[in-house]
Design a protein around this motif. Structure first.
Motif, PDB file in Angstrom:
ATOM      1  N   MET A 272      49.679 100.027  36.834  1.00 49.62           N
ATOM      2  CA  MET A 272      48.745  98.906  36.821  1.00 49.62           C
ATOM      3  C   MET A 272      48.156  98.665  38.210  1.00 49.62           C
ATOM      4  O   MET A 272      46.986  98.322  38.327  1.00 49.62           O
ATOM      5  N   HIS A 273      48.968  98.860  39.232  1.00 48.50           N
ATOM      6  CA  HIS A 273      48.493  98.651  40.605  1.00 48.50           C
ATOM      7  C   HIS A 273      47.282  99.536  40.902  1.00 48.50           C
ATOM      8  O   HIS A 273      46.356  99.120  41.596  1.00 48.50           O
ATOM      9  N   GLU A 274      47.299 100.733  40.348  1.00 48.21           N
ATOM     10  CA  GLU A 274      46.199 101.673  40.562  1.00 48.21           C
ATOM     11  C   GLU A 274      44.880 101.109  40.014  1.00 48.21           C
ATOM     12  O   GLU A 274      43.830 101.248  40.644  1.00 48.21           O
ATOM     13  N   PHE A 275      44.932 100.453  38.870  1.00 46.21           N
ATOM     14  CA  PHE A 275      43.731  99.859  38.277  1.00 46.21           C
ATOM     15  C   PHE A 275      43.235  98.678  39.110  1.00 46.21           C
ATOM     16  O   PHE A 275      42.033  98.515  39.312  1.00 46.21           O
TER      17      PHE A 275
ATOM     18  N   GLU B  46      43.706  98.149  42.299  1.00 47.20           N
ATOM     19  CA  GLU B  46      43.156  98.685  43.544  1.00 47.20           C
ATOM     20  C   GLU B  46      41.756  99.262  43.306  1.00 47.20           C
ATOM     21  O   GLU B  46      40.830  99.014  44.084  1.00 47.20           O
ATOM     22  N   ALA B  47      41.600 100.029  42.239  1.00 50.67           N
ATOM     23  CA  ALA B  47      40.296 100.609  41.910  1.00 50.67           C
ATOM     24  C   ALA B  47      39.278  99.509  41.606  1.00 50.67           C
ATOM     25  O   ALA B  47      38.127  99.573  42.060  1.00 50.67           O
TER      26      ALA B  47
ATOM     27  N   PHE C 244      38.673 109.839  43.911  1.00 48.18           N
ATOM     28  CA  PHE C 244      40.060 109.470  44.213  1.00 48.18           C
ATOM     29  C   PHE C 244      40.980 109.962  43.100  1.00 48.18           C
ATOM     30  O   PHE C 244      40.611 109.905  41.933  1.00 48.18           O
ATOM     31  N   PRO C 245      42.169 110.385  43.464  1.00 47.19           N
ATOM     32  CA  PRO C 245      43.093 110.843  42.421  1.00 47.19           C
ATOM     33  C   PRO C 245      43.571 109.675  41.557  1.00 47.19           C
ATOM     34  O   PRO C 245      44.172 108.736  42.051  1.00 47.19           O
ATOM     35  N   VAL C 246      43.255 109.747  40.290  1.00 49.40           N
ATOM     36  CA  VAL C 246      43.662 108.723  39.336  1.00 49.40           C
ATOM     37  C   VAL C 246      44.636 109.378  38.368  1.00 49.40           C
ATOM     38  O   VAL C 246      44.375 110.468  37.866  1.00 49.40           O
ATOM     39  N   SER C 247      45.751 108.749  38.118  1.00 53.68           N
ATOM     40  CA  SER C 247      46.798 109.372  37.300  1.00 53.68           C
ATOM     41  C   SER C 247      46.618 109.153  35.797  1.00 53.68           C
ATOM     42  O   SER C 247      47.526 109.404  35.027  1.00 53.68           O
TER      43      SER C 247
ATOM     44  N   MET D 142      37.034  96.859  30.835  1.00 54.63           N
ATOM     45  CA  MET D 142      37.677  95.656  30.269  1.00 54.63           C
ATOM     46  C   MET D 142      37.998  94.643  31.367  1.00 54.63           C
ATOM     47  O   MET D 142      37.788  93.436  31.175  1.00 54.63           O
ATOM     48  N   MET D 143      38.498  95.117  32.498  1.00 48.61           N
ATOM     49  CA  MET D 143      38.785  94.216  33.621  1.00 48.61           C
ATOM     50  C   MET D 143      37.498  93.555  34.107  1.00 48.61           C
ATOM     51  O   MET D 143      37.466  92.357  34.397  1.00 48.61           O
ATOM     52  N   ASP D 144      36.435  94.340  34.198  1.00 52.66           N
ATOM     53  CA  ASP D 144      35.157  93.822  34.667  1.00 52.66           C
ATOM     54  C   ASP D 144      34.597  92.788  33.697  1.00 52.66           C
ATOM     55  O   ASP D 144      34.092  91.742  34.117  1.00 52.66           O
ATOM     56  N   SER D 145      34.715  93.051  32.415  1.00 50.94           N
ATOM     57  CA  SER D 145      34.244  92.088  31.405  1.00 50.94           C
ATOM     58  C   SER D 145      34.991  90.765  31.511  1.00 50.94           C
ATOM     59  O   SER D 145      34.381  89.692  31.432  1.00 50.94           O
TER      60      SER D 145
END
Length: 71
Positions: free
Chosen positions: A1-4, A6-7, A36-39, A51-54
């Protein structure tokens, strides 16, 4: 979740704004995924950021509306 989170923080600076902020451009989300490397799979990453942006945009609109009503 931290990766999302941060992005989303980085990508939020890529949005344009006027009276209200505009959505993060899809092109910026895809560029971030390629740079960027996304897992996560690209589809999952893009859908999550959208969804986060909405949710963020909905909060901003409600917040501004309540401020206008309280004036």
């Amino acid at each position: 979740m931290h990766e999302f989170v941060e992005a989303f923080d980085v990508l939020s600076s890529r949005r344009s704004s006027g009276l209200f902020p505009n959505p993060i451009p899809l092109s910026e989300i895809i560029l971030y995924d390629r740079t960027f490397p996304v897992s996560y799979d690209t589809d999952v990453f893009v859908k999550c950021i959208i969804m986060m942006d909405s949710a963020f945009l909905e909060f901003v609109v409600k917040d501004k509306q309540s401020k206008v009503q309280n004036e």
